[in-house]
Design a protein around this motif. Structure first.
Motif, PDB file in Angstrom:
ATOM      1  N   GLY A  17       0.817  -1.206   0.000  1.00  0.00           N
ATOM      2  CA  GLY A  17       0.000   0.000   0.000  1.00  0.00           C
ATOM      3  C   GLY A  17       0.850   1.254   0.000  1.00  0.00           C
ATOM      4  O   GLY A  17       2.081   1.214   0.112  1.00  0.00           O
ATOM      5  N   ARG A  18       0.166   2.390  -0.090  1.00  0.00           N
ATOM      6  CA  ARG A  18       0.855   3.686  -0.180  1.00  0.00           C
ATOM      7  C   ARG A  18       1.757   3.939   1.025  1.00  0.00           C
ATOM      8  O   ARG A  18       2.884   4.393   0.869  1.00  0.00           O
ATOM      9  CB  ARG A  18      -0.198   4.792  -0.307  1.00  0.00           C
ATOM     10  CG  ARG A  18       0.381   6.198  -0.374  1.00  0.00           C
ATOM     11  CD  ARG A  18      -0.738   7.221  -0.549  1.00  0.00           C
ATOM     12  NE  ARG A  18      -0.227   8.563  -0.594  1.00  0.00           N
ATOM     13  CZ  ARG A  18       0.007   9.314   0.474  1.00  0.00           C
ATOM     14  NH1 ARG A  18      -0.225   8.818   1.684  1.00  0.00           N
ATOM     15  NH2 ARG A  18       0.482  10.548   0.357  1.00  0.00           N
ATOM     16  N   GLY A  19       1.260   3.633   2.238  1.00  0.00           N
ATOM     17  CA  GLY A  19       2.036   3.908   3.452  1.00  0.00           C
ATOM     18  C   GLY A  19       3.362   3.179   3.494  1.00  0.00           C
ATOM     19  O   GLY A  19       4.420   3.814   3.634  1.00  0.00           O
ATOM     20  N   PRO A  20       3.375   1.835   3.357  1.00  0.00           N
ATOM     21  CA  PRO A  20       4.648   1.106   3.374  1.00  0.00           C
ATOM     22  C   PRO A  20       5.590   1.519   2.248  1.00  0.00           C
ATOM     23  O   PRO A  20       6.805   1.582   2.442  1.00  0.00           O
ATOM     24  CB  PRO A  20       4.215  -0.360   3.225  1.00  0.00           C
ATOM     25  CG  PRO A  20       2.825  -0.405   3.739  1.00  0.00           C
ATOM     26  CD  PRO A  20       2.223   0.932   3.389  1.00  0.00           C
ATOM     27  N   VAL A  21       5.026   1.784   1.072  1.00  0.00           N
ATOM     28  CA  VAL A  21       5.862   2.197  -0.060  1.00  0.00           C
ATOM     29  C   VAL A  21       6.543   3.528   0.249  1.00  0.00           C
ATOM     30  O   VAL A  21       7.747   3.707   0.031  1.00  0.00           O
ATOM     31  CB  VAL A  21       5.024   2.301  -1.354  1.00  0.00           C
ATOM     32  CG1 VAL A  21       5.797   3.035  -2.442  1.00  0.00           C
ATOM     33  CG2 VAL A  21       4.628   0.915  -1.842  1.00  0.00           C
ATOM     34  N   TYR A 171      -5.489   5.140   6.670  1.00  0.00           N
ATOM     35  CA  TYR A 171      -6.869   4.753   6.405  1.00  0.00           C
ATOM     36  C   TYR A 171      -7.088   4.414   4.933  1.00  0.00           C
ATOM     37  O   TYR A 171      -7.867   3.520   4.598  1.00  0.00           O
ATOM     38  CB  TYR A 171      -7.824   5.862   6.860  1.00  0.00           C
ATOM     39  CG  TYR A 171      -7.810   6.047   8.357  1.00  0.00           C
ATOM     40  CD1 TYR A 171      -8.427   5.120   9.190  1.00  0.00           C
ATOM     41  CD2 TYR A 171      -7.158   7.125   8.941  1.00  0.00           C
ATOM     42  CE1 TYR A 171      -8.401   5.267  10.574  1.00  0.00           C
ATOM     43  CE2 TYR A 171      -7.127   7.283  10.322  1.00  0.00           C
ATOM     44  CZ  TYR A 171      -7.746   6.347  11.123  1.00  0.00           C
ATOM     45  OH  TYR A 171      -7.703   6.497  12.500  1.00  0.00           O
ATOM     46  N   SER A 172      -6.401   5.104   4.037  1.00  0.00           N
ATOM     47  CA  SER A 172      -6.505   4.773   2.620  1.00  0.00           C
ATOM     48  C   SER A 172      -5.919   3.398   2.344  1.00  0.00           C
ATOM     49  O   SER A 172      -6.417   2.666   1.477  1.00  0.00           O
ATOM     50  CB  SER A 172      -5.784   5.827   1.767  1.00  0.00           C
ATOM     51  OG  SER A 172      -6.513   7.027   1.747  1.00  0.00           O
ATOM     52  N   ASP A 173      -4.871   3.030   3.084  1.00  0.00           N
ATOM     53  CA  ASP A 173      -4.284   1.702   2.899  1.00  0.00           C
ATOM     54  C   ASP A 173      -5.283   0.610   3.277  1.00  0.00           C
ATOM     55  O   ASP A 173      -5.326  -0.449   2.652  1.00  0.00           O
ATOM     56  CB  ASP A 173      -3.014   1.557   3.750  1.00  0.00           C
ATOM     57  CG  ASP A 173      -1.865   2.410   3.221  1.00  0.00           C
ATOM     58  OD1 ASP A 173      -1.913   2.795   2.038  1.00  0.00           O
ATOM     59  OD2 ASP A 173      -0.939   2.695   3.991  1.00  0.00           O
ATOM     60  N   ILE A 174      -6.094   0.866   4.314  1.00  0.00           N
ATOM     61  CA  ILE A 174      -7.114  -0.106   4.701  1.00  0.00           C
ATOM     62  C   ILE A 174      -8.120  -0.288   3.555  1.00  0.00           C
ATOM     63  O   ILE A 174      -8.487  -1.408   3.192  1.00  0.00           O
ATOM     64  CB  ILE A 174      -7.852   0.332   5.977  1.00  0.00           C
ATOM     65  CG1 ILE A 174      -6.894   0.372   7.164  1.00  0.00           C
ATOM     66  CG2 ILE A 174      -9.022  -0.598   6.278  1.00  0.00           C
ATOM     67  CD1 ILE A 174      -7.516   0.909   8.435  1.00  0.00           C
ATOM     68  N   LEU A 175      -8.559   0.821   2.973  1.00  0.00           N
ATOM     69  CA  LEU A 175      -9.504   0.741   1.862  1.00  0.00           C
ATOM     70  C   LEU A 175      -8.898   0.008   0.675  1.00  0.00           C
ATOM     71  O   LEU A 175      -9.543  -0.839   0.054  1.00  0.00           O
ATOM     72  CB  LEU A 175      -9.929   2.144   1.436  1.00  0.00           C
ATOM     73  CG  LEU A 175     -11.148   2.755   2.114  1.00  0.00           C
ATOM     74  CD1 LEU A 175     -11.427   4.126   1.547  1.00  0.00           C
ATOM     75  CD2 LEU A 175     -12.378   1.876   1.954  1.00  0.00           C
ATOM     76  N   ASN A 176      -7.641   0.338   0.348  1.00  0.00           N
ATOM     77  CA  ASN A 176      -6.976  -0.326  -0.780  1.00  0.00           C
ATOM     78  C   ASN A 176      -6.879  -1.825  -0.531  1.00  0.00           C
ATOM     79  O   ASN A 176      -7.106  -2.636  -1.442  1.00  0.00           O
ATOM     80  CB  ASN A 176      -5.583   0.267  -1.002  1.00  0.00           C
ATOM     81  CG  ASN A 176      -5.637   1.694  -1.496  1.00  0.00           C
ATOM     82  OD1 ASN A 176      -6.650   2.138  -2.042  1.00  0.00           O
ATOM     83  ND2 ASN A 176      -4.563   2.438  -1.307  1.00  0.00           N
TER      84      ASN A 176
END
Length: 198
Positions: A17-21, A171-176
């Motif tokens: 996801g965006r966060g880890p990247v 939160y966006s990572d959860i949705l993704n």
């Protein structure tokens, strides 16, 4: 290209996801990160400049802010738990700002106990450049009971959170993650180890 080719490059799988990247790129001070599949074929490219831009989406976030906070008495005697200050601002404000940074623009706050204080502080959300609406529980409906008041009910996936959460979760990572797994529901949890005193 022999002198400059990198034979063991840093790469990311499509599931990241965006966060880890973003963490990976910032930690390694790189501006591009190839996305590779299980066969090590390049299927995409993450660009740091694009990741740094806040992305907006239409997903809804519902925040349960109606609890009495009995375990935090006397701090919650005249103040709802969601409004207790952390680092100079209410817990709920931290949560909304974090979700907004992840692209959330629409919020519904389920309120009951001293809910007028929450509504007076956040109003329609204009100060944070977001939209805030309210579910007003006439009587306590229990954990997540306020969801029964949703009308109309959202057709697209949405996030539900308690109002007293302090976290760095994306939160966006959860949705993704939810979309990519075709899930009926997705829950974010944390590990907690407890040992019996025997």
């Amino acid at each position: 290209i022999e002198p400059i080719v990198e034979r063991n490059p840093l790469v990311a799988p499509p599931s990241f996801g965006r966060g880890p990247v973003l963490e990976l790129m910032q930690a390694n001070k790189i501006h591009q990160l190839p996305i590779v599949d299980e066969s090590r074929r390049v299927v995409g490219l993450h660009l740091l400049d694009e990741l740094m831009e806040p992305r907006q989406h239409s997903s809804l976030m519902i925040i349960m802010a109606g609890g009495q906070g009995t375990r935090l008495r006397p701090h919650t005697k005249n103040c709802p738990k969601a409004m207790l200050p952390i680092d100079g601002k209410p817990i709920l404000e931290h949560l909304i700002e974090s979700a907004k940074a992840g692209g959330f623009q629409r919020f519904i706050l389920a309120i009951h106990y001293l809910g007028d204080m929450i509504e007076e502080y956040f109003s329609d959300g204009r100060r944070w450049k977001v939209q805030i609406d309210y579910l007003r529980e006439e009587s306590p409906l229990g954990t997540a009971g306020g969801l029964s008041l949703l009308n109309p009910r959202p057709e697209a996936p949405f996030i539900v959170s308690n109002a007293d959460i302090i976290t760095n979760i994306g939160y966006s990572d959860i949705l993704n993650y939810h979309y990519s797994h075709g899930a009926s529901a997705t829950m974010a949890v944390r590990a907690h180890e407890w040992q019996h005193p025997f």
